[in-house]
Each structure stands twice: as structure tokens, then as C-alpha cells.
Design an enzyme around this catalytic site. Structure first.
Site, PDB file in Angstrom:
ATOM      1  N   LYS A 145       0.880  -1.152   0.069  1.00 26.66           N
ATOM      2  CA  LYS A 145       0.001   0.011   0.055  1.00 26.66           C
ATOM      3  C   LYS A 145       0.980   1.287  -0.120  1.00 26.66           C
ATOM      4  O   LYS A 145       2.009   1.052   0.258  1.00 26.66           O
ATOM      5  CB  LYS A 145      -0.849   0.042   1.448  1.00 26.66           C
ATOM      6  N   SER A 162      -8.153  -5.827 -10.233  1.00 21.94           N
ATOM      7  CA  SER A 162      -6.739  -5.446 -10.525  1.00 21.94           C
ATOM      8  C   SER A 162      -5.870  -6.418 -10.900  1.00 21.94           C
ATOM      9  O   SER A 162      -5.150  -6.445 -11.936  1.00 21.94           O
ATOM     10  CB  SER A 162      -6.231  -4.647  -9.316  1.00 21.94           C
ATOM     11  N   ASP A 166      -6.867   4.390  -4.420  1.00 19.64           N
ATOM     12  CA  ASP A 166      -7.542   4.222  -3.317  1.00 19.64           C
ATOM     13  C   ASP A 166      -8.182   5.596  -3.001  1.00 19.64           C
ATOM     14  O   ASP A 166      -8.335   6.223  -3.922  1.00 19.64           O
ATOM     15  CB  ASP A 166      -6.541   3.866  -2.270  1.00 19.64           C
TER      16      ASP A 166
HETATM   17  N1  GLU Z   1      -7.463   0.392  -2.777  1.00 14.63           N
HETATM   18  C1  GLU Z   1      -8.162  -0.966  -3.058  1.00 14.63           C
HETATM   19  C2  GLU Z   1      -8.178  -1.665  -1.943  1.00 14.63           C
HETATM   20  O1  GLU Z   1      -8.331  -1.212  -0.894  1.00 14.63           O
HETATM   21  C3  GLU Z   1      -7.486  -1.514  -4.301  1.00 14.63           C
HETATM   22  C4  GLU Z   1      -6.174  -1.874  -4.435  1.00 14.63           C
HETATM   23  C5  GLU Z   1      -5.736  -2.487  -5.928  1.00 14.63           C
HETATM   24  O2  GLU Z   1      -6.634  -2.657  -6.895  1.00 14.63           O
HETATM   25  O3  GLU Z   1      -4.699  -2.716  -6.061  1.00 14.63           O
HETATM   26  O4  GLU Z   1      -8.258  -2.974  -2.067  1.00 14.63           O
END
Ligand code: GLU
Length: 447
Positions: free
Chosen positions: A128, A379, A168
Site C-alpha cells: 500500500k 486489478s 484508493d
Molecule cells: N485500494 C483498493 C483496496 O483497498 C484496491 C487496490 C488495488 O486494486 O490494488 O483494495
């Protein structure tokens, strides 16, 4: 809740090593509580310091992001990338641009992401990132300059086989476009698989925009199905009005439910006829305006300023705004008002006390790492399409998403049952995910 004594020791180490990072402590504590029965039954899951290793990020990157605003004033923000665990695949997880971002937030999100990604059954590790940059009120050109500066450092750490960021809070299609543009320019590589959430024209995947919200609605529907019911005819409240909320509302409506309220940080819209998703998209995605302008176009609706959306009675709640938005107080209100199913669209929107109140009140509670995994799962499908230079149809992609959400739901229930906690989605999700990651790590040796 007490935890296995070997895990208590790990938890004390986490507290000592990561001082002041409350959200990270909270996320770790929840997982350690859940996996205690697994460690009791199969002690190898605590061998070779496997739990301590999972709680320590493989790599933490913190960097300076300088940029200039439209008036020529210089700003310095802080950028982060938490490369938490790559036992199952490249680090995978979004970037959050929000003033609340600090090390503890990125670490909690990265930690959650490991388990969420493992639950999807797809080959992705956990990571992240983000920045304490506040996009609110910034012009398009300021956003572009910030993204370019952010990527000027980030590019050396990411790659199709290394680390694959996405969006995000505060990072959507526009930001991913600017980030991808700068990556391409600096590296001289059209490496589509380095980022996900791209627009279709750059190798983005159908349904990625919708996936987190759609997935959460599918998950809620599965939770209801497990109780012999469905979303059809249900009154639903969704918090937030960003990407997750918008598409959760759209799918709930397609599945026959009615979302009567959604919110932003200032208050909420109450629309007894059901939230008009077309209008919501226009406000949030086209005009980038405040949610309160909803009532200008829908005079029958009401914008309730300064109050919490959870006071609106509902049968199903889908918290889709941000972490710790449902504390004990809001959970109690929801239970008292007859809510029976909660599916988390956001990451960790319910505090531990809130979760306890839901579970004690007989509410089926679907934690974010299971219920909102549809975004990151899609994704992974985008990465798959990029690797084969292919693009799938909307219908096919949506079918895959639905199938993945069904799989996650049954994995949670099956695991909870196996460990003697039937219907406990938190235990099921954490144990199923933890054992998958631990098995992968143990097989890789001490690295
Ligand atoms: N931010 C999204 C999550 O909390 C997606 C992350 C992504 O697609 O890599 O899972």
C-alpha cells in the site's frame, strides 16, 4: 479478546516496534485474535517466527514529494510505499492521497491488503502507499504536477513483477493516468502491468472502476443468501459517496435493493425514493462537487448537515467511506434500528467495539478484507490481461468478479465452520487468508 500466548508476545513486539501507529496496532490485533484457534490447532502456524515475520513489512519506503502550486508556491509532502509481503506474488495495493495519511495508516492498509489479496485466491502479495497530500480544491494541473513528482521517486521501486500500485481514496482514473504517463516517460517502457485502474485506452480493465462497490454488493447478497434471503426489497444505507459507494449503490439497485442514504464528510443525503446514481456520478465524477448539491437537482431529497448517516434505519449497512467510521455508538444504533447485515466497502470502517456489538447483536458482519476484495481482485484480472496483451468484455469480467466474490464468501464460511465458529466471517476471512500466506512463506524458507 484474549489471544494465544505465543501471539501475545508478537503483539507486544509490534507495539514496541511501531509506536503511535494505532490503526496498525488495531489491524494486527484483530488478525492475531482471529488466528489464535488456528495456531492452537496447528502450532506450525506460529513456528519459524512466521507471525512476527508477517507483521514486519519486507520493505518500507518514505520519500519527499516537492511540487509547485498554480501560484508558484512550493509544497513538500511525504510519500510512502509499504511493500509488506510478496510470498504470493508482487506487492499489490492502492495509493491513498489524503491529509490523514501517515506511516500508521499506510502500514495498517498494507497489512490488511496481504490478507485481502490472499483471500481472492489470485497470485498477488500485499502492499500500500500514498501521501499526506490533500487533493481537495486543487486544480487539474496541480494534481498532475503532484502525481509527476510522486512518480519521479516511486518509479524506481515498482514494476510488473515487483510492486503494482493502484488507486484508493483520492486516487482515481485521472491520477493513475498522470502517474502512468510519468512512469512511461522516465523509464521509456510502456509497461501496462505496472499500475492498475488505468483507463481502457492504456490497457485498463473493464469493470475495474465498478469492481470494489459491485463486489461489496455481491458479497452482501451472498451473506443474505446464506440466511435464505437476498438484497431484493431491502432498505440499504451506504456511507461515503466516492468510487466504492457509487458503484455499491448501483449494484444494490440492480439486485433489487434500495439505497436510501449516502454521505460525505459534512453530512448525508436522504432520498427515500432511492439514491439517483446517475446524478451522484455527475456530481462526484464529472463536476467534482459537494454531495449537498444533490438536492438542487432532486428537491424531494434532503441533505442532513452535520449528522451521521447511520441514524437512518436500514436492514443492510455498507460502510464505504473510511477507517473507524462505525464505533460502538453507531453500531448500537444500527442494531437497535433493525440492521441485520453489514458488508464493509471501506478498509476497517468498524472499530473492534463496533464489530463486537454487531456480532453479539446477531448481525452478519462481513469485514472489508473479504467484502471489498473485488477491487483488488479485478486489478489482478487487469494484470492478467496486460500480461497477455488481451482485453476482456464487460460481461465476461463482471462474471469473473461475481464468481470471485462467491468464492471468497464460501471460503470465509467454510473456514469459520471448520474452526468451530459458524457464521463468523471475521474469523473465517483471517484464518483462511493467514494460513495461505503462512504456507507460502514457510515453503520459501527463512527470507
Ligand atoms: N485500494 C483498493 C483496496 O483497498 C484496491 C487496490 C488495488 O486494486 O490494488 O483494495
Amino acid at each position: 479478546m484474549p489471544i494465544h500466548e505465543r501471539l501475545e508476545q508478537v503483539y507486544s513486539e509490534v507495539l514496541a516496534r511501531n509506536p503511535g501507529e494505532d490503526e496498525f496496532h488495531q489491524a494486527v490485533r484483530e488478525v492475531l485474535e482471529s488466528i489464535s484457534p488456528a495456531v492452537g490447532k496447528h502450532p506450525q502456524y506460529a513456528d519459524a517466527k512466521i507471525v512476527s515475520r508477517i507483521c514486519e513489512p519486507e520493505r518500507q519506503i518514505i520519500f519527499r514529494v516537492p511540487w509547485e502550486d498554480d501560484n508558484g508556491e512550493i509544497h513538500i509532502n511525504r510519500g510512502f510505499r509499504m511493500e509488506f509481503n510478496s510470498a504470493l506474488g508482487p506487492y499489490k495495493g492502492g495509493l491513498r492521497f489524503h491529509p490523514s495519511v501517515y506511516l500508521g495508516i499506510v502500514k495498517f492498509l498494507g497489512f490488511e491488503q496481504i490478507f485481502k489479496n490472499a483471500l481472492t485466491g489470485l497470485p498477488i502479495g500485499g502492499g500500500k502507499g500514498g501521501s499526506d497530500f490533500d487533493p481537495k480544491g486543487r486544480s487539474d494541473r496541480e494534481i498532475m504536477r503532484f502525481c509527476q513528482s510522486f512518480m519521479t521517486e516511486l518509479h524506481r521501486h515498482i514494476g510488473e513483477y515487483t510492486d503494482v500500485p493502484a488507486g484508493d481514496i483520492g486516487v482515481g482514473g485521472r491520477e493513475i493516468g498522470y502517474l502512468f504517463g510519468q512512469f512511461k516517460r522516465i523509464t521509456n517502457r510502456y509497461e501496462s502491468g505496472v499500475l492498475t485502474g488505468k483507463s481502457l485506452i492504456h490497457g485498463g480493465a473493464q469493470v475495474r472502476t465498478e469492481a470494489t462497490g459491485y463486489g461489496t454488493a455481491y458479497f452482501a447478497n451472498e451473506m443474505l443468501a446464506a440466511r435464505g434471503d437476498s438484497l431484493a426489497g431491502k432498505t440499504v444505507v451506504v456511507s461515503g459517496s466516492g468510487n466504492v459507494a457509487v458503484y455499491a449503490i448501483e449494484k444494490v439497485h440492480q439486485l433489487g435493493g434500495r439505497v436510501v442514504a449516502c454521505s460525505d464528510s459534512a453530512g448525508y443525503v436522504l432520498d427515500p425514493k432511492g439514491i439517483d446514481v446517475g446524478l451522484l456520478k455527475e456530481i462526484k465524477e464529472v463536476r467534482r462537487a459537494r454531495l449537498s448539491t444533490y438536492v438542487d437537482a432532486a428537491s424531494h431529497a434532503e441533505y442532513v448537515d452535520g449528522r451521521q448517516v447511520w441514524e437512518v434505519p436500514c436492514e443492510v449497512a455498507m460502510p464505504s467511506a473510511t477507517q473507524n467510521e462505525i464505533t460502538g455508538k453507531e453500531a448500537r444504533l444500527l442494531v437497535d434500528n433493525g440492521c441485520t447485515v453489514v458488508a464493509e466497502g471501506a478498509n476497517m470502517p468498524t472499530t473492534p467495539e463496533g464489530v463486537r456489538i454487531f456480532q453479539d447483536g446477531g448481525v452478519a458482519f462481513g469485514p472489508g478484507k473479504a467484502a471489498n476484495a473485488g477491487g483488488v481482485a479485478t486489478s489482478a484480472l487487469e494484470m492478467q490481461q496486460n500480461a497477455s496483451r488481451d482485453s476482456w468484455s464487460f460481461e465476461y469480467s463482471e462474471d469473473r468478479l461475481e464468481e470471485i466474490m462467491r468464492g471468497i464468501h464460501s471460503r470465509c464460511l467454510r473456514t469459520a465452520e471448520e474452526y468451530g465458529m459458524p457464521g463468523d466471517y471475521v474469523a473465517g476471512a483471517n484464518i483462511a487468508a493467514y494460513t495461505r500466506v503462512a504456507d507460502a512463506m514457510l515453503a520459501l524458507g527463512l527470507i
